[in-house]
Design a protein around this motif. Structure first.
Motif, PDB file in Angstrom:
ATOM      1  N   GLN B 153       0.813  -1.160   0.054  1.00  0.00           N
ATOM      2  CA  GLN B 153       0.043  -0.029  -0.002  1.00  0.00           C
ATOM      3  C   GLN B 153       0.793   1.194  -0.105  1.00  0.00           C
ATOM      4  N   ASP B 154       0.425   2.200  -0.573  1.00  0.00           N
ATOM      5  CA  ASP B 154       1.083   3.678  -0.956  1.00  0.00           C
ATOM      6  C   ASP B 154       2.410   3.540  -1.725  1.00  0.00           C
ATOM      7  N   ASP B 156       4.158   4.442  -5.089  1.00  0.00           N
ATOM      8  CA  ASP B 156       3.645   4.724  -6.010  1.00  0.00           C
ATOM      9  C   ASP B 156       4.844   4.862  -6.982  1.00  0.00           C
ATOM     10  N   THR B 182       1.678   3.367 -11.368  1.00  0.00           N
ATOM     11  CA  THR B 182       0.231   3.279 -11.526  1.00  0.00           C
ATOM     12  C   THR B 182      -0.511   2.024 -11.644  1.00  0.00           C
ATOM     13  N   ARG B 215      -3.276  -4.982  -2.887  1.00  0.00           N
ATOM     14  CA  ARG B 215      -3.301  -3.555  -2.172  1.00  0.00           C
ATOM     15  C   ARG B 215      -4.673  -2.933  -2.487  1.00  0.00           C
ATOM     16  N   PRO B 216      -4.865  -2.201  -1.470  1.00  0.00           N
ATOM     17  CA  PRO B 216      -6.627  -1.756  -1.808  1.00  0.00           C
ATOM     18  C   PRO B 216      -6.404  -0.445  -2.665  1.00  0.00           C
ATOM     19  N   ASP B 217      -5.203   0.085  -2.713  1.00  0.00           N
ATOM     20  CA  ASP B 217      -5.011   1.650  -3.441  1.00  0.00           C
ATOM     21  C   ASP B 217      -4.667   1.455  -4.889  1.00  0.00           C
ATOM     22  N   TYR B 218      -5.622   0.572  -5.714  1.00  0.00           N
ATOM     23  CA  TYR B 218      -5.402   0.797  -6.988  1.00  0.00           C
ATOM     24  C   TYR B 218      -6.566   1.070  -7.678  1.00  0.00           C
ATOM     25  N   GLN B 219      -6.355   1.414  -9.103  1.00  0.00           N
ATOM     26  CA  GLN B 219      -7.610   1.848  -9.801  1.00  0.00           C
ATOM     27  C   GLN B 219      -8.333   0.597 -10.182  1.00  0.00           C
TER      28      GLN B 219
END
Lengths: 315, 366
Positions: B153-154, B156, B182, B215-219
């Motif tokens: 997570q996080d 980038d 991304t 990971r939860p933070d993907y598009q």
């Protein structure tokens, strides 16, 4: 009667105004604003929800409403329809009306009009109230154990009991406590003077109940029962446990009685499954299905209101 | 008097309702007089939600041919499906893996003999933009875990995954160059997401005590076209889609080669998926209850249609890799072998020639 009540409610206001003089009632004004805000927030949320659903489903509703209402479940959103969900929901409604209503109203009449006011009846009363608060999934488990498993030979031996009979019975049981409570509430609102008048002219208990109490309580009972019908039509969780089909269902026996023992699906189940489908187009179809379910429930409510108005006029 | 009137009228309506219901219940309980015309019969399908869309697609086509059959398809999951199947409650169970020893035991215990048929392959392509010249061509599961797993997570930037990759070991792509990362992929509700987690991330996550998820933070997008656009949109993007969708958009994407346990980098291709050498792939099966198939001509006809060419082609339509000719022939053969000796095909298309083949071959069960 209307005019009389108006003068009654307005006269204390005049008195209050005289007593208070012209002082501005800040606390009262603030409270009134708060209540107004509460109402607008509620209405606003409702309007937002309606707008969201209708605009989301508009693509389907405006272009292929007929196909949508008559089509079958399927994997292609452009061809998928809800006819089987409507049928399941219709049958569930029939079961609730035919089983929960007479049983529930009957139990309420007995409890209110016939049963002695003992500790036992109070105990029963409390328990019914508790039952009304039991989560619907629990009723689903009950339906699974009793109607799907134990009574499979009646509910549909060839479909493993996962049929519309099981679903209808489960939801009838689910709303039964609600029907009893609301009906009992309506019966309790009948003034005792009415009963006493009946007894006074020599009527039996049955005659008093039939021709005085029930007609008076009728509209209230009707309102309660229809609310419980709406509740039953909107339940998804118990149906999942009873084994509603989610993926695909053949047309089968249509609205004939034979289809009662077939596998089934219902509107809330369709909405639930479609909402989770990744394929494009299903989000729109979900919204359209929600609109249809809302219309169905509104229609049921309208019928109830019309019936209630008729009874009220007769009274 | 009015009051009495309305009371009695209501009683009659209520009475009528009750009578109607009893009549309905009786009629329903007494019979499903549905013998006779055409292939009438019930087919109950459950099992893997990954296989569900194929079974639905086949059912839709079959229904057009035989409108009197009653098919229902559900997809609670492979394990749940086998529980029902081994209980004899379903006719067909879809599975995104082969049946396990435990499940074989369950089926044997309750006397359910089954036929295993491979019906499709599920493969996932891991993607980047064709303009990506900063990252190597080959990744291992560890690389992917370091980039998109629950512990990333996080991140980038590709380089941020280097520490985690080094800690895990067994990498091929790492250490990565410094380049913006991304990530774009199917949402959690999608079968491709589940497959990706199960095939790539689950083992590593479990061994590290992490939840089996990305990971939860993907598009996330439900629309494969949006994913493809997203992957194209950045030179150093990272994403994944079902193989079939990658295959039809090859020109716009670059699919990473994946190195499995043997360390060989394998490009995503239909052949590699069919032979199982491409690591992010798995076969999809249906299991058919043999006794029920022998007793139910509709079920036999459905399975026959399933393993026919149009039936097996359905897999590609719903986003999987259809079996190649060889595999399709093997599946059809397995089905023909299972037929009872000399029984004429009850289906429409006349009896296939292989009907006389002796010795039904139990795949498991017995």
């Amino acid at each position: 009667m209307n005019a009389a009540s108006r003068t009654l409610t307005s006269s204390p206001e005049i008195v209050r105004a005289r007593l208070q003089g012209r002082r501005f009632d800040a606390a009262g004004f603030f409270f009134r604003l708060l209540l107004l805000a509460a109402m607008f927030v509620t209405l606003g949320l409702l309007a937002l929800l309606l707008f969201d659903v209708v605009s989301g489903g508009w693509g389907v509703i405006s272009t292929r409403l007929g196909d949508f209402l008559t089509g079958k479940l399927g994997i292609t959103a452009a061809r998928a329809g809800i006819s089987q969900g409507l049928r399941g929901t219709f049958f569930i409604g029939v079961f609730v009306v035919a089983i929960a209503f007479p049983l529930g109203v009957g139990a309420a009449i007995y409890l209110e009009e016939y049963a002695p006011h003992s500790r036992l009846t109070r105990f029963i009363d409390v328990n019914i109230r508790n039952l009304a608060g039991v989560p619907s999934v629990v009723y689903g488990l009950l339906g699974f154990a009793i109607f799907v498993k134990a009574l499979r030979f009646v509910t549909g031996p060839e479909s493993n009991g996962a049929t519309v009979i099981s679903a209808g019975l489960t939801l009838a049981v689910l709303v039964l406590p609600i029907v009893i409570i609301t009906s009992a509430e309506a019966l309790r609102a009948v003034p005792d003077s009415l009963r006493e008048a009946g007894f006074g002219v020599g009527a039996t208990r049955w005659e008093v109940v039939r021709s005085h109490v029930l007609p008076y309580a009728g509209p209230g009972i009707l309102t309660g029962t229809v609310l419980s019908l709406a509740r039953a039509l909107g339940e998804a969780a118990p149906l999942i446990l009873v084994g509603a089909t989610t993926g695909y269902l053949s047309e089968g026996a249509g609205y004939s009685l034979a289809s009662l023992q077939e596998r089934f699906t219902a509107m809330p189940i369709i909405i639930y499954t479609w909402a989770g489908r990744p394929q494009p187009g299903f989000q729109e179809a979900t919204a359209a299905a929600i609109v249809v379910l809302l219309v169905v429930v509104l229609l049921a409510n309208t019928v109830a209101i019309l019936l209630r108005n008729r009874y009220e006029k007769r009274r | 008097m009015r009051i009495a009137n309305s009371g009695s009228r209501r009683r009659t309506t209520a009475g009528r309702l009750v009578t109607a219901l009893f009549a309905a219940a009786l009629a329903a309980a007494c019979g499903n007089g549905d013998g006779g015309r055409g292939l009438g019969g019930r087919i109950v399908i459950s099992g893997s939600s990954t296989v569900e869309p194929i079974s639905i697609g086949v059912a839709e086509q079959f229904d057009d041919l035989h409108p009197d059959t009653r098919i229902s398809v559900d997809g609670p999951g492979t394990g749940d499906g086998f529980e029902l199947f081994c209980n004899g409650e379903t006719d067909i169970s879809g599975a995104s893996r082969a049946i396990t020893g435990q499940e074989i035991g369950d089926c044997r215990e309750s006397g359910v003999e089954y036929l295993e048929l491979k019906v499709a392959n599920d493969g996932i392509a891991v993607l980047t933009s064709p303009d990506n010249d900063q990252i190597g061509d080959c990744l291992t599961f560890t690389d992917i875990y370091a980039l998109a797993g629950p512990e990333s997570q996080d991140f980038d930037n590709w380089a941020e995954a280097n520490d985690l990759a080094a800690e895990l070991g067994g990498t091929r792509g790492a250490p990565f160059a410094r380049a913006p990362l991304t990530i774009i992929g199917p949402g959690e509700e999608s079968g491709t997401y589940d497959s990706f987690v199960e095939l790539v991330l689950e083992d590593l996550a479990e061994s590290r005590g992490e939840p089996a998820q990305t990971r939860p933070d993907y598009q996330a997008s439900a629309d494969d076209n949006v994913i493809i656009q997203g992957v194209e949109g950045s030179d150093t993007s990272f994403g994944w889609v079902g193989y079939a969708f990658y295959d039809s958009n090859r020109g716009r994407l670059k699919g990473f080669e994946i190195a499995g346990e043997d360390g060989r980098c394998v490009e995503p291709s239909a052949e590699a998926i069919a032979e199982g050498s491409y690591p992010i792939s798995r076969p999809l099966y249906i299991y058919v209850n043999k006794a029920k198939m022998a007793a139910n001509p509709a079920l036999e006809a459905y399975v026959e249609f399933y393993v026919s060419d149009p039936g097996l082609a359905t897999a590609a339509e719903v986003g999987y890799v259809a079996l190649n000719e060889e595999e399709a022939a093997a599946t059809a053969e397995a089905f023909q072998q299972s037929r009872p000796d000399g029984s004429p095909s009850p289906s429409l298309s006349g009896s296939p020639t292989a009907a006389g083949s002796p010795a039904p071959q139990p795949v498991g069960g017995a």
